[in-house]
Design a protein around this motif. Structure first.
Motif, PDB file in Angstrom:
ATOM      1  N   THR A 134      63.447  32.453  26.500  1.00 22.94           N
ATOM      2  CA  THR A 134      62.690  31.531  25.646  1.00 22.94           C
ATOM      3  C   THR A 134      62.108  32.256  24.439  1.00 22.94           C
ATOM      4  N   LEU A 135      61.568  33.450  24.679  1.00 29.66           N
ATOM      5  CA  LEU A 135      61.023  34.254  23.582  1.00 29.66           C
ATOM      6  C   LEU A 135      62.131  34.627  22.604  1.00 29.66           C
ATOM      7  N   ALA A 136      63.316  34.941  23.139  1.00 26.29           N
ATOM      8  CA  ALA A 136      64.465  35.268  22.290  1.00 26.29           C
ATOM      9  C   ALA A 136      64.819  34.091  21.394  1.00 26.29           C
ATOM     10  N   SER A 137      64.837  32.892  21.949  1.00 31.60           N
ATOM     11  CA  SER A 137      65.177  31.701  21.172  1.00 31.60           C
ATOM     12  C   SER A 137      64.196  31.478  20.031  1.00 31.60           C
ATOM     13  N   LEU A 138      62.894  31.592  20.336  1.00 30.42           N
ATOM     14  CA  LEU A 138      61.878  31.393  19.299  1.00 30.42           C
ATOM     15  C   LEU A 138      61.985  32.447  18.202  1.00 30.42           C
ATOM     16  N   THR A 139      62.265  33.683  18.595  1.00 32.77           N
ATOM     17  CA  THR A 139      62.362  34.769  17.617  1.00 32.77           C
ATOM     18  C   THR A 139      63.590  34.579  16.730  1.00 32.77           C
ATOM     19  N   TRP A 140      64.697  34.188  17.329  1.00 32.92           N
ATOM     20  CA  TRP A 140      65.914  33.948  16.540  1.00 32.92           C
ATOM     21  C   TRP A 140      65.709  32.803  15.557  1.00 32.92           C
ATOM     22  N   GLN A 141      65.080  31.721  16.009  1.00 32.43           N
ATOM     23  CA  GLN A 141      64.818  30.600  15.118  1.00 32.43           C
ATOM     24  C   GLN A 141      63.934  31.022  13.950  1.00 32.43           C
ATOM     25  N   GLN A 142      62.972  31.890  14.213  1.00 36.36           N
ATOM     26  CA  GLN A 142      62.114  32.398  13.143  1.00 36.36           C
ATOM     27  C   GLN A 142      62.935  33.172  12.121  1.00 36.36           C
ATOM     28  N   ALA A 143      63.854  34.003  12.595  1.00 36.07           N
ATOM     29  CA  ALA A 143      64.690  34.801  11.690  1.00 36.07           C
ATOM     30  C   ALA A 143      65.608  33.916  10.861  1.00 36.07           C
ATOM     31  N   VAL A 144      66.226  32.909  11.511  1.00 37.37           N
ATOM     32  CA  VAL A 144      67.171  32.034  10.803  1.00 37.37           C
ATOM     33  C   VAL A 144      66.447  31.160   9.783  1.00 37.37           C
ATOM     34  N   ALA A 145      65.206  30.789  10.087  1.00 41.16           N
ATOM     35  CA  ALA A 145      64.450  29.972   9.133  1.00 41.16           C
ATOM     36  C   ALA A 145      64.250  30.711   7.814  1.00 41.16           C
ATOM     37  N   GLN A 146      64.147  32.022   7.888  1.00 40.78           N
ATOM     38  CA  GLN A 146      63.938  32.822   6.681  1.00 40.78           C
ATOM     39  C   GLN A 146      65.255  33.322   6.090  1.00 40.78           C
ATOM     40  N   HIS A 147      66.314  33.324   6.903  1.00 38.71           N
ATOM     41  CA  HIS A 147      67.619  33.815   6.442  1.00 38.71           C
ATOM     42  C   HIS A 147      68.699  32.838   6.896  1.00 38.71           C
ATOM     43  N   PRO A 148      68.806  31.687   6.229  1.00 37.29           N
ATOM     44  CA  PRO A 148      69.822  30.689   6.605  1.00 37.29           C
ATOM     45  C   PRO A 148      71.223  31.303   6.586  1.00 37.29           C
ATOM     46  N   GLY A 149      72.011  30.957   7.586  1.00 36.58           N
ATOM     47  CA  GLY A 149      73.358  31.513   7.677  1.00 36.58           C
ATOM     48  C   GLY A 149      73.420  32.810   8.456  1.00 36.58           C
ATOM     49  N   LEU A 150      72.298  33.304   8.945  1.00 34.55           N
ATOM     50  CA  LEU A 150      72.278  34.534   9.736  1.00 34.55           C
ATOM     51  C   LEU A 150      73.145  34.365  10.984  1.00 34.55           C
ATOM     52  N   THR A 151      73.976  35.351  11.251  1.00 33.59           N
ATOM     53  CA  THR A 151      74.899  35.292  12.390  1.00 33.59           C
ATOM     54  C   THR A 151      74.556  36.370  13.410  1.00 33.59           C
ATOM     55  N   LEU A 152      74.563  35.968  14.667  1.00 39.37           N
ATOM     56  CA  LEU A 152      74.219  36.890  15.745  1.00 39.37           C
ATOM     57  C   LEU A 152      75.428  37.714  16.164  1.00 39.37           C
ATOM     58  N   LEU A 153      75.254  39.029  16.241  1.00 31.85           N
ATOM     59  CA  LEU A 153      76.313  39.925  16.692  1.00 31.85           C
ATOM     60  C   LEU A 153      76.256  40.154  18.195  1.00 31.85           C
ATOM     61  N   GLY A 154      75.075  40.076  18.781  1.00 34.49           N
ATOM     62  CA  GLY A 154      74.933  40.310  20.203  1.00 34.49           C
ATOM     63  C   GLY A 154      73.488  40.522  20.586  1.00 34.49           C
ATOM     64  N   VAL A 155      73.261  40.643  21.891  1.00 42.23           N
ATOM     65  CA  VAL A 155      71.923  40.794  22.457  1.00 42.23           C
ATOM     66  C   VAL A 155      71.912  42.019  23.362  1.00 42.23           C
ATOM     67  N   GLU A 156      70.839  42.803  23.282  1.00 42.76           N
ATOM     68  CA  GLU A 156      70.671  43.916  24.222  1.00 42.76           C
ATOM     69  C   GLU A 156      69.242  43.906  24.752  1.00 42.76           C
ATOM     70  N   VAL A 157      69.106  44.204  26.043  1.00 41.55           N
ATOM     71  CA  VAL A 157      67.821  44.156  26.728  1.00 41.55           C
ATOM     72  C   VAL A 157      67.443  45.564  27.184  1.00 41.55           C
ATOM     73  N   ALA A 158      66.222  45.993  26.836  1.00 40.23           N
ATOM     74  CA  ALA A 158      65.698  47.288  27.267  1.00 40.23           C
ATOM     75  C   ALA A 158      64.821  47.088  28.496  1.00 40.23           C
ATOM     76  N   VAL A 159      65.092  47.859  29.541  1.00 36.38           N
ATOM     77  CA  VAL A 159      64.295  47.773  30.764  1.00 36.38           C
ATOM     78  C   VAL A 159      63.883  49.175  31.202  1.00 36.38           C
ATOM     79  N   PRO A 160      62.717  49.307  31.858  1.00 36.24           N
ATOM     80  CA  PRO A 160      62.248  50.619  32.310  1.00 36.24           C
ATOM     81  C   PRO A 160      62.824  50.985  33.670  1.00 36.24           C
ATOM     82  N   GLY A 161      64.115  51.240  33.709  1.00 32.17           N
ATOM     83  CA  GLY A 161      64.734  51.560  34.984  1.00 32.17           C
ATOM     84  C   GLY A 161      66.135  52.097  34.826  1.00 32.17           C
ATOM     85  N   ILE A 162      66.788  52.307  35.954  1.00 33.54           N
ATOM     86  CA  ILE A 162      68.156  52.811  35.996  1.00 33.54           C
ATOM     87  C   ILE A 162      69.106  51.624  35.936  1.00 33.54           C
ATOM     88  N   VAL A 163      70.026  51.669  34.973  1.00 32.08           N
ATOM     89  CA  VAL A 163      70.924  50.539  34.719  1.00 32.08           C
ATOM     90  C   VAL A 163      72.368  50.998  34.803  1.00 32.08           C
TER      91      VAL A 163
END
Length: 400
Positions: free
Chosen positions: A151-180
């Motif tokens: 949900t936070l990701a969606s709100l943040t992306w919408q904020q970015a697109v509102a200021q930069h119409p046509g912005l295209t997403l390349l991908g998503v990466e998640v940082a976690v404090p653990g072994i992955v």
């Protein structure tokens, strides 16, 4: 979620070994366009803005070849025309190019025990939007936490697109404090997570946030927070080589060579927080005794005098220097602002314990990325992947 979030134009957002900074030579056979697109982009990213003639000279390609490649990169919105930096002269002026601003972007997410964060960065690494919420995220179930993160990701992306119409997403990466490994958080003690399929959960949560009409799969990756902080630091340092020590509640690290984080055989390399400083020292959460984290972790620093913390850092980092022969030691996170107080006892241990110290004294430096470096590294993941291999975005804008 905004419609542009459903139009990924890259692949997996992993950036552990994706960097446009490594040197290339012009290819003479094989996949010429793929190689030379990356070669042109590498030189522009390293020293923008550059004219096409300057790119041709630096890359060892003909001007005609560079012109055609630049046109493809312009059409794919990876490059853009830059304002001329030279005074007006007689004749046609050279038109410089640079990385495009606000066109293609990576979305980084971070999960901590007491915060969730999201950020969008463009091809230059500039943050276009950022949000953070505080709370206790170690207690809820992983699925609940990751749903809130989506949900936070969606709100943040919408904020970015509102200021930069046509912005295209390349991908998503998640940082976690653990072994992955392979998108699964095998162990994250501060979150009380064990064997959590975080990548799959985040992908499903993002799909739910976009709605039932979503048709495109968003590339998602999950990485260790210290390794991703080192990605951000490497980007800020222009692809340098260094050993990165990340201080926080836990202590992590990464070995970076020419801008690339060295993951080791299984991706678990450089757990600096669990180097043994004193076998008779305090018990660590990992089960061992005398780990570095028990001297310089955030909780440990509240009870450990700084000279003792500097000593512990010196003991651990000297062992790392003897093993890896690194030139620069970078302190990040909570340790960066303490470097002036830690330096003397740390240097004293390095001078005593590093075998090659008289001839190859390692430099000590504070991290250059201070604001949520793991989040920045996560957002940079898909960006760096495209800068290293622009063909994945250029496809469809021209033919070989």
């Amino acid at each position: 979620m905004d419609e542009h979030l459903g139009e990924p134009r890259g692949v997996s957002a992993s950036a552990r070994d994706a960097s446009p900074r490594g040197r290339r030579d012009a290819a003479r056979q094989g996949a010429l366009r793929t190689h030379n697109l990356a070669l042109v982009l590498e030189h522009v990213a390293r020293a923008e803005p550059l004219s096409r003639a300057e790119v041709a000279e630096r890359a060892g390609l003909t001007r005609a070849t560079v012109s055609s490649l630049v046109e493809l990169l312009l059409a794919a919105r990876i490059l853009e025309w830059a304002p001329s930096t030279t005074a007006r002269t007689v004749g046609r002026p050279a038109a410089p190019v640079r990385l495009a601003r606000g066109t293609l972007a990576g979305l980084g997410l971070e999960v901590g025990a007491n915060h969730l964060a999201a950020a969008v960065v463009d091809l230059t690494g500039a943050r276009l939007a950022q949000r953070e919420v505080r709370g206790d995220f170690a207690a809820p179930s992983p699925a609940d936490t990751l749903a809130r993160l989506a949900t936070l990701a969606s709100l943040t992306w919408q904020q970015a697109v509102a200021q930069h119409p046509g912005l295209t997403l390349l991908g998503v990466e998640v940082a976690v404090p653990g072994i992955v490994r392979d998108g699964v958080v095998l162990d994250a003690p501060r979150l009380a997570w064990v064997d959590v399929p975080a990548e799959a959960i985040v992908r499903a949560a993002l799909r739910d946030a976009r709605g039932a009409d979503a048709s495109d799969e968003i590339p998602v990756a999950v990485g260790n927070e210290a390794s991703l902080a080192a990605v951000a630091e490497a980007h800020a340092r222009g692809g340098a080589s260094f050993l990165y020590l990340s201080g926080g509640i836990g202590v992590g690290g990464a070995h970076v060579v020419d801008g690339r984080v060295q993951g080791g055989a299984h991706g678990f390399a450089t757990e600096l927080g669990h180097l043994t400083v004193d076998p008779a020292g305090p018990r660590c959460r990992c089960g061992a005794t005398g780990c570095l984290e028990q001297y310089v972790g955030a909780q440990a620093l509240a009870r450990t005098p700084l000279p003792e913390a500097g000593w512990a850092l010196g003991v651990a980092l000297a062992a790392a220097v003897n093993l890896l022969d690194v030139e620069t030691l970078v302190l990040g996170g909570t340790l960066a602002p303490l470097l002036p107080q830690l330096r003397d006892p740390l240097e004293a241990e390095l001078a005593t314990r590093v075998l090659a110290y008289p001839w190859a004294r390692p430099a000590l430096d504070a991290a250059r990325v201070h604001d949520l470096p793991s989040l920045q590294g996560a957002a940079l993941g898909p960006v760096l992947a495209v800068l290293a291999d622009p063909e994945r975005v250029v496809v469809g804008h021209g033919t070989d």
